[in-house]
Design an enzyme around this catalytic site. Structure first.
Site, PDB file in Angstrom:
ATOM      1  CB  SER A 129      -0.840   0.108   1.333  1.00 52.08           C
ATOM      2  OG  SER A 129      -1.383   1.191   1.420  1.00 52.08           O
ATOM      3  CE1 TYR A 154      -3.888  -2.500   5.577  1.00 50.74           C
ATOM      4  CE2 TYR A 154      -3.460  -0.110   5.274  1.00 50.74           C
ATOM      5  CZ  TYR A 154      -3.793  -1.363   4.570  1.00 50.74           C
ATOM      6  OH  TYR A 154      -3.956  -1.730   3.383  1.00 50.74           O
ATOM      7  CE  LYS A 158      -1.672  -4.072   3.167  1.00 47.44           C
ATOM      8  NZ  LYS A 158      -1.923  -5.662   2.473  1.00 47.44           N
TER       9      LYS A 158
END
Ligand code: UFG
Length: 345
Positions: A129, A154, A158
């Site tokens: 991302s 989060y 990644k």
């Protein structure tokens, strides 16, 4: 012989579109999914759209106890690579439940690596991302970022997963790794058969706008009208999920075409910034519905402006995004209209 690709999280929003693109490209597809945030119906529709069957391994890739089962299942078919999308993805939830996010997202990657190693397959395309860039970088964001500073758990999963895969390549140069840094995926398959089916209140702009347009929610909150942008609202690089799907197939082809192992971190975006007000106007035009909104406080952790430099994807994958904002809105709207309650409707 057609190549066989394992798609983790293949029943999800992005995964389902990737599976259709793979089937259309002549690949065989096996999906690993536990349906924690997805629906089995999506795979039925994928098979219909892609004109081919999808083999399902229903299991939790993050669960240590499931590895033997998954390894056995994967070992029964020659797999030429994996597209790894399985994981949790809600930014706010990751702040509230960091251990859950680290456990799930990191273990899923570690377990996949173990399984791929065991079956002798060395190609992984990872669903990363733009969130890995975080604060402190200039737009358009290039892959050679000055700093990597994701602002929430989060985003850090990644970032850590990218590094795990890069370290894997360093340990053994046979691995072929692509970390794809998505900007903001929106839209749906033009058929209106598959699309994003958020559970509960949507966190993201497009699903929220679509639910306001269809009358499921009263009005949109525009998070901040005083950003230093052209109209004061936040600017993002929205990319049609169909473009994202074709980007995965292009990445896979790139990896398979290399003479040797390799690792690449590549942005997938359009390179164009769109403001929240511009997105609202485009959606209103396309849907012929009014989108009532009110400007509220900024959402903590949001950046003013984020858009991609897309040069590297063009150079390495010979790929670029084709769909414009109107098509993103039109396809998102068609999916919403045809499936007002998602896959349950
Ligand atoms: N926004 C609103 N109202 C809403 C929802 C969003 O005004 O109800 C605004 C946001 O403030 C932002 C823009 O719309 O300016 C886009 O917000 P999204 O939540 O749709 O997307 P984000 O850019 O915040 O998040 C996306 C992905 C994340 C990823 C992040 C960083 O959804 O997974 O990009 O790359 F981590």
């Amino acid at each position: 012989m057609s190549l066989h690709i394992l798609v983790t999280g293949g029943a999800g929003y992005i995964g389902s579109h990737v599976c259709v693109a793979l089937l259309e490209g002549g690949y065989q597809v096996t999906v690993i999914d536990n349906f924690s945030n997805s629906h089995p119906e999506a795979l039925e529709r994928v098979a219909k759209l892609g004109g081919g069957a999808v083999t399902l391994i229903e299991a939790d890739l993050a669960d240590e106890g499931s590895i033997d089962f998954i390894r056995q299942q994967v070992a029964e078919r020659p797999v030429h690579g994996a597209i790894h999308l399985a994981g949790l993805k809600a930014v706010g939830e990751s702040v509230a439940k960091p251990a859950l996010y680290y456990h799930t997202n990191i273990n899923a990657t570690l377990n996949l690596i173990e399984i791929m190693g065991a079956v002798g397959s060395n190609t992984i395309v990872f669903s990363s991302s733009a969130t890995v860039y975080g604060e402190g970088n200039k737009n358009p964001l290039t892959e050679a970022a000055v700093s990597y500073a994701p602002t929430n758990p989060y985003g850090r999963t990644k970032y850590y997963n990218e590094n795990i895969l890069r370290d894997l390549y360093i340990s053994n140069n046979d691995w072929r790794i692509a970390n794809l840094r998505y900007f903001n995926p929106v839209g749906a398959h033009p058929s209106g058969l598959i699309g994003e089916d958020p559970q509960g209140t949507p966190n993201n702009l497009f699903p929220y706008i679509a639910q306001v347009a269809v009358g499921r929610r009263e009005k949109l909150s525009v998070f901040g009208g005083d950003y230093p942008t052209r109209d004061g609202s936040g600017v993002r690089d929205y990319i049609h999920v169909q473009d994202l799907a074709s980007g995965h197939v292009a990445a896979l082809q790139f990896l398979h075409n290399q003479q040797e192992g390799c690792t690449a971190d590549v942005n997938l975006g359009t390179g164009k910034g769109v403001s929240v007000f511009e997105a609202i106007s485009a959606f209103e035009r396309v849907s012929s519905r009014a989108i009532p909104f009110e400007v509220t406080a900024r959402r903590p952790g949001d950046l003013a402006e984020v858009y991609a430099d897309v040069t590297l994807a063009r150079q390495l994958f010979d790929w670029e995004a084709k769909y414009d904002l109107e098509q993103m809105c039109a396809d998102h709207w068609r999916w919403q209209m045809q499936n007002p309650s998602g896959y349950n409707g």
